[in-house]
Write an enzyme that holds these catalytic residues in place. Structure first.
Site, mmCIF file in Angstrom:
data_model
loop_
_atom_site.group_PDB
_atom_site.id
_atom_site.type_symbol
_atom_site.label_atom_id
_atom_site.label_comp_id
_atom_site.label_asym_id
_atom_site.label_seq_id
_atom_site.Cartn_x
_atom_site.Cartn_y
_atom_site.Cartn_z
ATOM 1 N N SER A 43 37.191 15.114 32.036
ATOM 2 C CA SER A 43 38.059 16.531 31.709
ATOM 3 C C SER A 43 39.587 16.184 31.875
ATOM 4 O O SER A 43 39.958 15.934 32.765
ATOM 5 C CB SER A 43 37.749 17.632 32.363
ATOM 6 N N VAL A 49 43.557 11.019 41.397
ATOM 7 C CA VAL A 49 44.388 10.926 42.519
ATOM 8 C C VAL A 49 45.580 9.973 42.693
ATOM 9 O O VAL A 49 46.506 10.257 42.805
ATOM 10 C CB VAL A 49 43.319 10.638 43.995
ATOM 11 N N ALA A 54 48.935 -0.771 43.766
ATOM 12 C CA ALA A 54 48.934 -2.084 43.951
ATOM 13 C C ALA A 54 47.493 -2.935 44.323
ATOM 14 O O ALA A 54 46.735 -2.063 44.346
ATOM 15 C CB ALA A 54 49.759 -2.485 45.487
ATOM 16 N N LYS A 82 52.760 -9.388 42.483
ATOM 17 C CA LYS A 82 52.596 -9.089 43.790
ATOM 18 C C LYS A 82 52.261 -10.350 44.577
ATOM 19 O O LYS A 82 51.046 -10.701 44.323
ATOM 20 C CB LYS A 82 51.706 -7.926 44.244
ATOM 21 N N LEU A 338 36.572 6.411 44.694
ATOM 22 C CA LEU A 338 36.595 7.619 45.814
ATOM 23 C C LEU A 338 35.193 8.470 45.855
ATOM 24 O O LEU A 338 35.030 8.782 46.912
ATOM 25 C CB LEU A 338 37.677 8.576 45.206
ATOM 26 N N THR A 349 43.179 -2.095 48.657
ATOM 27 C CA THR A 349 41.800 -2.375 48.606
ATOM 28 C C THR A 349 41.208 -1.224 47.640
ATOM 29 O O THR A 349 39.885 -1.506 47.178
ATOM 30 C CB THR A 349 41.075 -2.544 49.882
#
Length: 512
Positions: A43, A49, A54, A82, A338, A349
């Site tokens: 949606s 979040v 990185a 990086k 998550l 990570t």
């Protein structure tokens, strides 16, 4: 013999980086399976979040799996390179070091380099361990070049790299890739989860407008809500706040400013730490903190007072709990990102955990019988990976001289998890590093953080005595000089991006 049929109807719940990485990988690897369909439900009304932008070097393998053109990827995601993470004020205020990608020095006489460096320290050499990493030296010099595995005598053969990018743009980039390869996106907010009465397996998700999206295998990428794994199937969450007390973050992008180095920066604060991630068009910033030791207003003010440029958006407030679901795979639901767990982005990570979960799922991909053997193996390896990363993160807090706040006193006095305690005991005894079960962080990563944050070995490998004092100092100086000369010949990161077609137009430098 009745053989279960292949899974062909896959539903990914949630978009963002996790969802679109999953959809892209599934259609890339399994797209030729007869009858396969990959549907992603998301949606636009639900924000992602995006607490970090990185990555670590494993992302190179994922992008190559998809066949992405690196320079197009750099432009589309506004990426920079990086070479490691600079940690500022972690040991004590005023101290800094780089946790680099790649290795340190060269092994000699069949033993690891750090033993010769430790002997050098004993006989009067005052160089830092950072001086023996081409990634650390290049990162602090603002320079970049591709690794040279074809030239094993060059320090560049030991270089690894990753990316810093706009996670929202990366998700959109992968969405285009996945849809072009056959994935189907369904827009809508999920309001219900249908389950089989006897098995409890998820059979479909119901959308706000009444539509149902049915499937055989469901990938939960719904973020902290863990809509399928946590809410529908009730898999409990294992709380690691005891070891990782930070439970909040505030994030805000700002205009470009300050040094342009191919490094992520983590600066310790009185109740947590602040990240700085320079992209081509802006800088990503955030303050990860413990709400038990500082309130949100003060944490936000502290972040805004330490930006290199003008903020480009309102601060984004995030609350979280460190830990993971007891099982990342339950019945016919696999959680990634998550939805499976969260470990603060101190070592970048978060995206890797999505990537490794995808790789694990592809290796153990089920049929419609959903054998417990494969599910148990997936859960065992996932839990082990979370635990190993947790221990490495705890090391940063535990190995510190800071006692200037209640937060740091708590962290310094925290009894370490058993795995970390064993690593610390071994390293303090002899400079040796234990690495088990092919854990994510290499011996060089553990070496970097332990040495740089004051974990001092009492001795080193006896074979290091085979070189006398003068020879030890001569060899160490030679390694440092070769690395410095190599770095001096590299282009700056900006020059590299422009030379190779990865740079964005200057007109886009300050856009959000």
């Amino acid at each position: 013999m009745s053989v279960p049929q292949p899974v062909t109807k896959i539903v990914v719940v949630g978009g963002g980086t996790a969802g679109w990485m999953t959809a892209a990988a599934l259609v890339r690897v399994l797209g030729q399976m007869p009858g396969l369909s990959v549907t992603l439900v998301e949606s636009e009304a639900i924000r992602t979040v995006g607490v970090g932008e990185a990555t670590i070097p494993q992302i190179i393998g994922f992008n190559r799996l998809l066949g992405l053109d690196e320079m197009q990827f750099m432009r589309e995601t506004r990426a920079t390179y990086k070479l490691g993470i600079e940690f500022v004020d972690w040991l004590r205020p005023g101290h800094s070091y780089v946790h680099p990608f790649g290795s340190f020095g060269i092994d000699m006489l069949g033993i690891e380099f750090q033993h010769f460096w430790l002997r050098g320290q004993q006989v009067g050499d005052t160089s830092r361990i950072d001086d023996y990493s081409v990634a650390a030296v290049a990162g602090k010099s603002g320079r970049f070049g591709w690794p040279r595995p074809d030239n094993p005598k060059s320090p560049m053969s030991k270089l690894s790299y990753a990316f810093q990018f706009d996670a929202g743009r990366y998700a959109r980039f992968l969405r285009g890739y996945a849809e072009n390869a056959g994935a189907v996106r369904v827009e809508g907010r999920i309001t219900g989860v249908q389950q089989g009465g006897e098995t409890g397996f998820v059979t479909a998700v119901t959308l706000e407008d009444g539509r149902e999206v049915a499937g055989e295998l469901f990938i939960d990428c719904s973020g902290f809500r863990s809509l399928l794994l946590g809410q529908a199937l009730g898999v409990p969450f294992i709380d690691w706040t005891k070891w990782l007390p930070c439970d909040s973050a505030v994030a805000v992008p700002c205009e470009l400013g300050g040094r342009n180095e191919p490094l992520t920066r983590s600066t310790a604060r009185t109740a947590g730490w602040q990240w700085r991630i320079p992209l081509q068009h802006r800088i990503g910033n955030g303050h990860v903190f413990s709400s038990a030791h500082i309130d949100r207003t003060a944490a936000t003010d502290l972040l805004l007072a330490n930006l290199d440029g003008k903020p480009l958006a309102d601060p984004n407030q995030i609350a979280f709990t460190a830990g993971h679901r007891a099982r990342a795979w339950e019945k016919n639901v696999v959680a990634l990102g998550l939805a499976a767990g969260f470990l603060e982005p101190l070592e970048s990570t978060s995206i890797h955990l999505v990537q490794s979960g995808i790789a694990r799922l592809l290796a153990l991909f089920p049929d419609t019988g959903f054998s417990a053997v494969e599910i148990d193996r997936f859960n065992l390896e996932t839990t082990r990976e979370y635990r190993n990363i947790r221990d490495f993160l705890v090391l940063h807090y535990r190995a510190s001289e800071r006692d200037d706040s209640e937060f740091w006193r708590y962290c310094r006095n925290l009894p370490p998890p058993d795995g970390l305690a064993e690593k610390l005991e071994m390293f303090r005894s002899s400079g040796r590093i234990i690495r088990e079960n092919n854990e994510l962080f290499t011996e060089d990563s553990w070496l970097s953080v332990m040495l740089s944050q004051g974990v001092t070995p009492q001795s080193y490998h006896p074979a290091a005595w085979m070189l006398d004092e003068a020879e030890t100092r001569t060899r160490l100086a030679h390694i440092r000089e070769v690395i410095r000369q190599t770095v001096d010949q590299l282009p700056t990161q900006d020059e590299f991006l422009h030379q190779n077609g990865g740079a964005i137009p200057r007109s886009e430098y300050l856009t959000a």
